[in-house]
Motif scaffolding. Structure first.
Motif, mmCIF file in Angstrom:
data_model
loop_
_atom_site.group_PDB
_atom_site.id
_atom_site.type_symbol
_atom_site.label_atom_id
_atom_site.label_comp_id
_atom_site.label_asym_id
_atom_site.label_seq_id
_atom_site.Cartn_x
_atom_site.Cartn_y
_atom_site.Cartn_z
ATOM 1 N N LEU A 171 0.835 -1.199 0.000
ATOM 2 C CA LEU A 171 0.000 0.000 0.000
ATOM 3 C C LEU A 171 0.867 1.244 0.000
ATOM 4 C CD1 LEU A 171 -2.736 -0.828 2.677
ATOM 5 C CD2 LEU A 171 -2.826 -1.216 0.212
ATOM 6 N N LYS A 172 0.370 2.258 -0.678
ATOM 7 C CA LYS A 172 1.064 3.534 -0.656
ATOM 8 C C LYS A 172 0.033 4.656 -0.697
ATOM 9 C CE LYS A 172 4.645 6.257 -2.954
ATOM 10 N NZ LYS A 172 5.014 6.846 -1.660
ATOM 11 N N ALA A 173 0.140 5.553 0.276
ATOM 12 C CA ALA A 173 -0.720 6.732 0.259
ATOM 13 C C ALA A 173 0.001 7.813 -0.532
ATOM 14 C CB ALA A 173 -1.004 7.206 1.675
ATOM 15 N N THR A 174 -0.734 8.521 -1.361
ATOM 16 C CA THR A 174 -0.145 9.589 -2.163
ATOM 17 C C THR A 174 0.584 10.590 -1.270
ATOM 18 O OG1 THR A 174 -2.076 9.321 -3.556
ATOM 19 C CG2 THR A 174 -0.660 11.192 -4.050
ATOM 20 N N ASN A 175 1.790 10.946 -1.678
ATOM 21 C CA ASN A 175 2.622 11.915 -0.946
ATOM 22 C C ASN A 175 3.006 11.493 0.469
ATOM 23 O OD1 ASN A 175 2.359 13.546 -3.186
ATOM 24 N ND2 ASN A 175 0.603 14.654 -2.345
ATOM 25 N N ASP A 176 2.958 10.187 0.738
ATOM 26 C CA ASP A 176 3.368 9.731 2.069
ATOM 27 C C ASP A 176 4.879 9.517 2.061
ATOM 28 O OD1 ASP A 176 3.677 8.707 4.556
ATOM 29 O OD2 ASP A 176 2.396 6.963 4.286
ATOM 30 N N TYR A 177 5.570 10.243 2.921
ATOM 31 C CA TYR A 177 7.037 10.216 2.908
ATOM 32 C C TYR A 177 7.627 8.877 3.322
ATOM 33 C CZ TYR A 177 6.590 10.767 7.953
ATOM 34 O OH TYR A 177 6.268 10.577 9.270
ATOM 35 N N THR A 178 6.844 8.034 3.989
ATOM 36 C CA THR A 178 7.407 6.780 4.491
ATOM 37 C C THR A 178 7.538 5.726 3.387
ATOM 38 O OG1 THR A 178 5.197 6.121 5.139
ATOM 39 C CG2 THR A 178 6.630 6.999 6.854
ATOM 40 N N GLY A 179 6.966 6.017 2.207
ATOM 41 C CA GLY A 179 7.080 5.038 1.126
ATOM 42 C C GLY A 179 6.072 3.918 1.267
ATOM 43 N N ASN A 180 6.280 2.860 0.518
ATOM 44 C CA ASN A 180 5.293 1.784 0.463
ATOM 45 C C ASN A 180 5.330 0.916 1.713
ATOM 46 O OD1 ASN A 180 5.443 2.915 -2.040
ATOM 47 N ND2 ASN A 180 5.292 0.995 -3.149
ATOM 48 N N GLN A 181 4.157 0.437 2.082
ATOM 49 C CA GLN A 181 4.029 -0.489 3.208
ATOM 50 C C GLN A 181 3.754 -1.859 2.613
ATOM 51 O OE1 GLN A 181 3.978 0.279 6.624
ATOM 52 N NE2 GLN A 181 4.659 2.342 6.138
ATOM 53 N N ILE A 182 4.465 -2.874 3.115
ATOM 54 C CA ILE A 182 4.357 -4.206 2.517
ATOM 55 C C ILE A 182 4.140 -5.268 3.585
ATOM 56 C CG2 ILE A 182 5.638 -5.975 1.237
ATOM 57 C CD1 ILE A 182 7.113 -3.699 -0.194
ATOM 58 N N LYS A 183 3.266 -6.231 3.285
ATOM 59 C CA LYS A 183 3.097 -7.381 4.183
ATOM 60 C C LYS A 183 2.900 -8.633 3.337
ATOM 61 C CE LYS A 183 1.085 -7.933 8.814
ATOM 62 N NZ LYS A 183 2.258 -7.555 9.610
ATOM 63 N N ASN A 184 3.442 -9.756 3.819
ATOM 64 C CA ASN A 184 3.356 -11.033 3.086
ATOM 65 C C ASN A 184 2.540 -12.069 3.846
ATOM 66 O OD1 ASN A 184 5.166 -10.075 1.176
ATOM 67 N ND2 ASN A 184 6.944 -10.877 2.284
ATOM 68 N N ILE A 185 1.962 -12.989 3.086
ATOM 69 C CA ILE A 185 1.315 -14.152 3.697
ATOM 70 C C ILE A 185 1.497 -15.348 2.767
ATOM 71 C CG2 ILE A 185 -0.962 -13.636 2.697
ATOM 72 C CD1 ILE A 185 -2.214 -14.788 5.229
ATOM 73 N N THR A 186 1.825 -16.508 3.357
ATOM 74 C CA THR A 186 1.973 -17.719 2.551
ATOM 75 C C THR A 186 0.618 -18.408 2.434
ATOM 76 O OG1 THR A 186 4.252 -17.978 3.305
ATOM 77 C CG2 THR A 186 3.207 -19.905 2.310
ATOM 78 N N VAL A 187 0.201 -18.652 1.193
ATOM 79 C CA VAL A 187 -1.117 -19.234 0.955
ATOM 80 C C VAL A 187 -0.990 -20.645 0.382
ATOM 81 C CG1 VAL A 187 -3.256 -19.018 -0.372
ATOM 82 C CG2 VAL A 187 -2.191 -16.982 0.615
ATOM 83 N N ILE A 188 -1.460 -21.635 1.152
ATOM 84 C CA ILE A 188 -1.490 -23.033 0.731
ATOM 85 C C ILE A 188 -2.954 -23.471 0.735
ATOM 86 C CG2 ILE A 188 -0.634 -25.374 1.188
ATOM 87 C CD1 ILE A 188 1.738 -23.611 0.971
#
Length: 157
Positions: A102-119
């Protein structure tokens, strides 16, 4: 002086935007819920991708172009504090590490990322409305309490 020093302090000041990433099966379809904390009213861009065989495939995105094989099967719904990926006809070939970015427009922190393993075998069924419909006594109650509802129409759903 170490130029990398200020970075951890900056990260600590800004809480993780993505709070939770979960996956479940709704019939034959995969649903991936990416819950986040909204810190700004700025427009939100998103990307759902899958990594399998060490290759990243974009499933649905407003950040980059998604791959053809996924585009026709995927759609995303956005609710308050939730971005939801729906992938139709989920099979074992769709197993892998799903990523929500996710990325909010003009958010200085940059993109936020999360992973999940799907079986596939380890996925739980999605809770909620679909569960209620499978419950016959609830259905009966609904039909009894709504005499105006045409039973024929309801059955043909």
């Amino acid at each position: 002086s170490n130029p990398l020093l200020p970075l951890p302090v900056l990260q600590a000041a800004h809480c993780q935007m993505i709070k939770d990433l979960s996956a479940c099966l709704l019939g034959q379809n995969l649903r991936v819920d990416c819950r986040y904390e909204n810190k700004t009213d700025n427009p939100l861009t998103y990307e759902f991708s899958i990594t399998k065989d060490n290759r990243k495939h974009v499933i649905h995105s407003t950040i980059s172009v998604s791959e053809n094989i996924y585009r026709s099967r995927a759609n995303v719904t956005m609710h308050k504090n939730l971005v939801c990926l729906h992938l139709q006809s989920f099979t074992t070939s769709d197993e892998g590490i799903y990523m929500c970015e996710l990325k909010a427009t003009n958010d200085y922190t940059g993109n936020q990322i999360k992973n999940i393993t799907v079986i596939k075998d380890k996925l739980e069924k999605c809770a909620g409305f679909s569960l209620l419909i499978q419950n016959t006594s609830w259905l009966l109650l609904l039909l009894l309490s709504l005499p105006l509802l045409q039973a024929v129409d309801f059955v043909s759903l």
